[in-house]
Scaffold this motif. Structure first.
Motif, mmCIF file in Angstrom:
data_model
loop_
_atom_site.group_PDB
_atom_site.id
_atom_site.type_symbol
_atom_site.label_atom_id
_atom_site.label_comp_id
_atom_site.label_asym_id
_atom_site.label_seq_id
_atom_site.Cartn_x
_atom_site.Cartn_y
_atom_site.Cartn_z
ATOM 1 N N GLN A 190 -27.965 -12.714 -7.846
ATOM 2 C CA GLN A 190 -27.648 -14.129 -8.097
ATOM 3 C C GLN A 190 -27.081 -14.800 -6.846
ATOM 4 O O GLN A 190 -27.068 -16.026 -6.750
ATOM 5 N N MET A 191 -26.578 -14.003 -5.916
ATOM 6 C CA MET A 191 -25.974 -14.571 -4.704
ATOM 7 C C MET A 191 -27.034 -15.040 -3.703
ATOM 8 O O MET A 191 -26.714 -15.717 -2.738
ATOM 9 N N ARG B 202 -15.718 -4.480 -11.724
ATOM 10 C CA ARG B 202 -15.354 -5.301 -12.886
ATOM 11 C C ARG B 202 -16.527 -6.041 -13.512
ATOM 12 O O ARG B 202 -16.385 -6.653 -14.549
ATOM 13 N N PHE B 203 -17.665 -6.020 -12.833
ATOM 14 C CA PHE B 203 -18.845 -6.700 -13.389
ATOM 15 C C PHE B 203 -19.482 -5.862 -14.489
ATOM 16 O O PHE B 203 -19.406 -4.638 -14.463
ATOM 17 N N VAL C 113 -21.068 -6.716 -0.525
ATOM 18 C CA VAL C 113 -21.054 -8.149 -0.865
ATOM 19 C C VAL C 113 -19.806 -8.525 -1.665
ATOM 20 O O VAL C 113 -19.177 -9.552 -1.396
ATOM 21 N N PHE C 114 -19.443 -7.711 -2.622
ATOM 22 C CA PHE C 114 -18.343 -8.091 -3.519
ATOM 23 C C PHE C 114 -17.052 -7.305 -3.276
ATOM 24 O O PHE C 114 -16.034 -7.623 -3.887
ATOM 25 N N THR D 175 -13.625 -3.602 -5.678
ATOM 26 C CA THR D 175 -12.834 -3.976 -6.856
ATOM 27 C C THR D 175 -13.641 -4.888 -7.780
ATOM 28 O O THR D 175 -13.727 -4.641 -8.987
ATOM 29 N N LEU D 176 -14.250 -5.918 -7.207
ATOM 30 C CA LEU D 176 -15.032 -6.839 -8.042
ATOM 31 C C LEU D 176 -16.279 -6.140 -8.590
ATOM 32 O O LEU D 176 -16.650 -6.349 -9.750
#
Lengths: 394, 371
Positions: free
Chosen positions: B256-257, B246-247, B238-239, B242-243
């Motif tokens: 939440q998506m 970073r969460f 989904v992200f 890399t993202l």
């Protein structure tokens, strides 16, 4: 033991009053849209579009004085050194607690976008109240705050209108998630939908003279707006992203080039294939699809197979030119919103390892060929032009 | 030998399944993705091998000392004094783990669910709930875990269906492009989390002797490993990696998506309740383990009063981290892996060696007797 249990239950009963940090809904200032502009005196201007809780319809009275028509929103703006400071200043002016839980749309003005959106994205991703599903778009030719000052059409809130007009354009919708994922990717460039304000003739009293329309797409490189696509070019981007459903294409009629015909895409597939030619990468884009003719003022009989083939050829040529043109624009601006680099990483991993740190230069020098094969499956409910009689003078 | 409650094989698996992954699931995908990139799910599976190894060794040790609880096993394998010392380490490890799990729970609740509510208040409330669970005993907690397990499995099925539209294979990079190095680096911070399966030294003695503990323990811990790898995979799909890296809470950001037709939205609270239930199982099991160990070390008749003291200590210990970031840094650090993994390794190696030597000696004695 029994006494202890009763005592424990009594203690737990104290918690039934509610949670410690509760805030009643009528104590909340629910931000549904946010506009970010470059400030006049300070670096950034933040404008919040706050729905009045319990007054979404904007009827008579509401929570204001009796007989006075209360507006369903409060639009408030502050300039400051940075986004957080501006938000704090707005909070200090708000009698209710500002909350971003229902933020649906974030607008960024062109000027601020050219300077960079890193601060904006950081704020929206870091804030636990804001969501990654928030739509994000740039405003062309006007301040973003002006959009929030404009009255919505049909919808009660401008945030709703902004969220609803974009799906009509077809193709993917950019949200904070997509923009951030592309921004931190080695292989993608972020892009956003662009909107603009237009002034129209007032057709009926009470109708707003200004309205918001979809304008195209803004392309970013390293967090800064570097190029813009008009609506037609943005539709070509949709083809590259593989989402052109319900797109309408108009192309010149083969036998009467001064006239155009239109088709609506009903089914499509786009393949982007990287291949190695020596030590350079080349891309072959294959577009296939089915279309439905929606308009054809030209005289040819579409039922004839030669005519159908000629129209399909005209269509394919027009779309191929459009896609080729937009790719040239990407390469000139050194952006890759369609993920050509990702295709290389996935399809040619060994080659990617040798070029990933200089992908922008490699991408700019890459050769791209476009092959379109659209079929006209239907011609509406007609097989011949309805208004043309052979032999009758025009 | 102490009279004890009996749990079935299914109950054991239902206790171990949330125990092995719920605390890690919220934020561990981030450091794993940071190191391993798109290979993060492979790293989780690799780290899970350490958990599987712990399951096999701990179950073997527990089975070699029938009729003994955790401290009894330590004393029988290593003698009274060394065994008690190792038992003390075992008890302290789970008391510490209890405070860490509680702190994870209250930090998340304070940041996401109840901002503004003092952490101490949340800690005391959860402390009381876990204490209630421990007072009720292992069997009721195991029975609750049965139900929690159903909700967790339902959530694991529902999440990918609801976020399916967010998947993008173009956010996924080819596997092992950087070789095994990043996969190993990503597996390292997860390894010590799965090694907490050493809790089997407490659970296996309570298990019905007719059941095969290996099978059910492997199902529980293996299921937790697979669940964590699976959620990491979905988050990366989904992200992108890399993202995800970073969460602070990647899986929370994932749920939440969820948005179905702009109608079914903001259902993360339902899924968070499932997570909190899983955390309840984990924290209660930690408290039970250290309370039972304390009971045996002190020669008490009940584990309830030590549980009360240890719960209070645990709640106090949750406050030693002045900042959430300190706790996160610790959870992702090499020091965490070395210390937690090292403690489990020392306990298991000593107990396994002691058990082996004892078995050999007994074998020789029996040989002599027969001769």
């Amino acid at each position: 033991m029994r006494r202890l249990s009763v005592l424990l239950l009594l203690c737990l009963a104290l918690l039934l009053g509610g949670c410690w940090s509760r805030v009643e809904v009528n104590d909340l200032a629910i931000v549904v849209a946010m506009a970010l502009d470059k400030g006049d005196e300070n670096p950034v201007r933040v404008t919040l579009y706050i729905a009045r809780a319990g007054n979404g319809g904007g009827g008579e009275g509401g929570q204001g004085r009796p007989g006075v028509k209360a507006t369903p929103v409060w639009v408030v703006s502050r300039e400051s050194e940075n986004l957080s400071d501006a938000m704090r200043e707005i909070s200090q002016a708000s009698p209710r607690r500002i909350t971003l839980h229902h933020l649906r749309v974030a607008l960024i003005d062109e000027e601020l976008a050219r300077e960079g959106i890193d601060d904006v994205l950081d704020f929206l991703v870091r804030n636990p109240e804001a969501r990654l599903t928030t739509r994000i778009m740039t405003v062309k030719g006007a301040r973003a705050a002006e959009v929030l000052q404009t009255d919505p059409l049909l919808e009660g809130l401008m945030s709703e209108q902004l969220a609803e007009i974009l799906p009509a354009k077809g193709g993917p919708l950019q949200r904070v998630k997509e923009v951030v994922v592309a921004h931190i990717s080695k292989t993608h460039s972020p892009w956003m939908e662009e909107i603009r304000l237009v002034t129209r003739e007032v057709m009926r009293e009470g109708t707003p003279a200004r309205e918001v329309v979809y304008a195209g797409a803004a392309l970013f490189r390293r967090g800064k707006l570097v190029a813009q696509l008009d609506q037609k070019e943005a539709r070509a981007l949709n083809w590259l992203l593989g989402h052109p459903m319900h797109a309408v294409i108009s192309a010149p009629c083969p036998e009467e080039p001064e006239q155009t015909f239109s088709v609506e895409v009903v089914q499509s597939a786009t393949k982007i294939k990287p291949t190695l030619r020596g030590n350079r990468v080349a891309f072959r884009i294959e577009v296939e699809g089915q279309t439905d003719m929606t308009r054809k003022p030209c005289k040819a009989r579409i039922i004839d197979s030669e005519v159908t083939a000629a129209y399909e050829q005209a269509l394919n040529r027009d779309l191929a030119e459009r896609i080729t043109g937009v790719i040239a624009k990407f390469q000139a601006a050194d952006v890759d919103p369609a993920g050509f680099g990702k295709r290389v990483e996935v399809g040619l991993p060994g080659f990617w390892q040798t070029v990933h740190d200089r992908w922008p230069q490699v991408w700019q020098e890459s050769e791209v060929s476009v092959h379109v094969d659209l079929k006209i499956s239907f011609a509406g409910v007609l097989i011949q032009p309805p208004l043309y009689l052979p032999g009758k003078p025009d | 030998m102490i009279a004890r409650v009996r749990i079935s094989g299914g109950m054991l698996a239902c206790l171990l399944f949330p125990f092995s992954h719920t605390a890690a699931v919220l934020f561990m995908p981030a450091p794993v993705a940071q190191h391993a990139g798109a290979d993060a799910p492979l790293s989780v599976l690799l780290a899970g091998l350490a958990g599987i190894a712990v399951v096999l060794v701990a179950t073997w040790i527990a089975r070699r000392h029938p009729g003994q609880l955790a401290i009894g096993i330590c004393r029988r394998a290593l003698g009274r004094w060394l065994g008690s010392a190792v038992g003390l380490i075992y008890m302290a490890f789970f008391a510490w783990l209890y405070s860490l799990v509680m702190r994870d729970l209250l930090d998340f609740v304070a940041i996401v669910l109840l901002p503004g509510t003092p952490g101490r208040v949340i800690a005391v409330i959860f402390g009381l709930v876990t204490l209630y669970g421990v007072w009720a005993g292992l069997e009721p907690v195991a029975r609750i875990s049965y139900q929690v397990m159903l909700f967790i499995v339902a959530a694991l099925v529902v999440i990918p269906v609801l976020v399916f539209r967010e998947f993008s294979l173009l956010q996924y990079s080819p596997l092992l492009t950087q070789g095994l190095g990043p996969v190993l680096k990503g597996a390292w911070p997860m390894t010590s989390w799965f090694m907490e399966a050493v809790v089997l030294l407490t659970l296996v003695p309570h298990m019905n002797q007719k059941r095969n503990p290996y099978r059910w323990a492997l199902i529980g811990v293996g299921g937790g490993v697979v669940a964590l790898a699976y959620l990491t995979l979905i988050t990366v799909l989904v992200f992108g990696h890399t993202l995800t890296g970073r969460f602070m809470f990647p899986v929370y950001s994932l749920v939440q998506m969820i948005s179905l037709a702009h109608f079914v939205e903001r259902i993360e609270m339902v899924l968070i309740l499932v997570w909190i239930s899983g955390m309840f199982t984990k924290s209660t099991l930690c408290l039970y383990t250290c309370a039972e160990a304390a009971q045996q070390l002190l020669g008490l008749k009940t584990h309830r009063w030590p549980a009360l003291v240890l719960a209070a200590v645990g709640v106090v210990l949750t406050q030693i981290w002045s900042r959430t970031l300190d706790l996160l840094r610790w959870g992702m650090s090499d020091a965490h892996s070395w210390i937690h993994g090292g403690i489990v390794l020392v306990i298991l190696v000593l107990l396994a060696a002691g058990t082996l030597v004892r078995s050999l000696l007994r074998g020789k004695e029996q040989g002599h007797a027969q001769a």
